[in-house]
Design a protein around this motif. Structure first.
Motif, short mmCIF file in Angstrom:
data_model
loop_
_atom_site.label_atom_id
_atom_site.label_comp_id
_atom_site.label_asym_id
_atom_site.label_seq_id
_atom_site.Cartn_x
_atom_site.Cartn_y
_atom_site.Cartn_z
N UNK A 5 0.86 -1.18 0.00
CA UNK A 5 0.00 0.00 0.00
C UNK A 5 0.89 1.23 0.00
N UNK A 6 0.72 2.10 -1.00
CA UNK A 6 1.47 3.36 -1.05
C UNK A 6 0.43 4.48 -0.90
N UNK A 7 0.36 5.03 0.30
CA UNK A 7 -0.71 5.96 0.67
C UNK A 7 -0.19 6.93 1.72
N UNK A 28 1.86 -4.50 3.47
CA UNK A 28 2.82 -3.51 3.94
C UNK A 28 2.33 -2.13 3.53
N UNK A 29 2.68 -1.12 4.33
CA UNK A 29 2.25 0.24 4.03
C UNK A 29 3.44 1.19 4.08
N UNK A 30 3.59 2.03 3.06
CA UNK A 30 4.55 3.13 3.06
C UNK A 30 3.80 4.41 2.73
N UNK A 31 4.34 5.54 3.21
CA UNK A 31 3.57 6.79 3.17
C UNK A 31 4.11 7.83 2.19
N UNK A 32 5.12 7.49 1.38
CA UNK A 32 5.61 8.45 0.40
C UNK A 32 6.01 7.75 -0.88
N UNK A 33 6.08 8.52 -1.97
CA UNK A 33 6.31 7.93 -3.28
C UNK A 33 7.69 7.34 -3.47
N UNK A 47 0.51 -7.55 -5.63
CA UNK A 47 -0.31 -6.43 -6.06
C UNK A 47 0.11 -5.19 -5.29
N UNK A 48 -0.05 -4.03 -5.94
CA UNK A 48 0.25 -2.75 -5.31
C UNK A 48 -0.99 -1.87 -5.35
N UNK A 49 -1.38 -1.33 -4.20
CA UNK A 49 -2.45 -0.34 -4.11
C UNK A 49 -1.77 1.03 -4.04
N UNK A 50 -2.02 1.89 -5.02
CA UNK A 50 -1.22 3.09 -5.22
C UNK A 50 -2.07 4.34 -5.27
N UNK A 51 -1.73 5.32 -4.44
CA UNK A 51 -2.36 6.63 -4.52
C UNK A 51 -1.67 7.44 -5.61
N UNK A 52 -2.32 8.50 -6.08
CA UNK A 52 -1.72 9.36 -7.11
C UNK A 52 -0.94 10.50 -6.47
N UNK A 53 -1.60 11.26 -5.60
CA UNK A 53 -0.96 12.41 -4.98
C UNK A 53 -0.16 11.96 -3.76
N UNK A 54 1.16 11.91 -3.94
CA UNK A 54 2.04 11.42 -2.89
C UNK A 54 3.22 12.38 -2.71
#
Length: 227
Positions: A5-7, A28-33, A47-54
């Protein structure tokens, strides 16, 4: 199944990690791009769950960089919900796109749907008819014979094979392979298509790379017309 998770929103990231872990995944979770791209490139995820605005690096550029070397499925989860953003995400190679606010049950259903579509595609061999592309070894063969490709030719063939049966406009190919703006002159695409077609299809049946007039190119095995 491992999920990254990239959020950047801590509340959402913690919620997703907890919910997915309780559902049976290893999340797993990370908070920056920057950290997200590094982890996606150095760890094995299904699989990767990806936010756009990071912070550090946005989701668009993360996916663009990731697709140069890895085929890990990506689900965009973002508040950016207009049609243009959805199209951009899918054209960059995302497997699905879900807008915030979201229902967790729907997210899990989409995750499972993506994972059911087939094998985790990292380190895999793509195959269409007797054409094979070994992504890890960066090797192409047809009829068991090695096809020598430049870096751009390999990237182009990989894109066509990964999205086999889908008509790809020149603008999409240009943005994926050359990182060119959609409005750029795409004659270079036609030139490299000709070179790849000569290496893949010349003196071999069936022909796999086809031109769709006014639309673009598609790689697929077509039935031969009856005699």
């Amino acid at each position: 199944m491992r999920i990254l998770i990239v959020e950047d929103e801590a509340k959402t990231g913690i919620y997703l990690r907890k919910g997915l872990n309780e559902t049976g995944f290893v999340a797993d979770w990370v908070a920056d791009g920057v950290s997200g791209l590094h982890q996606a490139q150095t760890e094995d995820y299904d699989l990767i769950i990806l936010d756009v605005m990071l912070p550090g690096q946005d989701g668009w550029s993360i996916l663009h960089e990731l697709r140069k070397t890895r085929l890990t499925p990506v689900l965009f989860l973002t508040a950016r919900d207009d049609v243009g953003d959805r199209v951009k995400g899918l054209e960059l190679g995302a497997d699905d796109y879900l807008a915030k606010p979201f229902d967790f049950v729907e997210l899990v259903a989409r995750v499972r749907s993506i994972l059911r579509r087939g094998q985790s595609r990292d380190s895999s061999t793509l195959k269409v008819a007797d054409l094979e592309l070994d992504v890890t070894r960066r090797k192409a063969t047809r009829h068991g014979k090695t096809i020598l490709l430049t870096a751009k030719e390999f990237a182009l063939l990989w894109l066509l094979m990964r999205r086999q049966g889908e008509i790809l406009p020149r603008s999409t190919i240009a943005s994926q392979v050359w990182d060119m703006n959609f409005n750029s002159d795409t004659n270079v695409v036609d030139a490299v298509i000709r070179r790849v077609r000569a290496k893949v299809d010349d003196d071999v049946e069936p022909k796999l790379i086809h031109t769709v007039r006014g639309m673009g190119y598609v790689l697929e095995e077509r039935a031969r017309p009856s005699e």
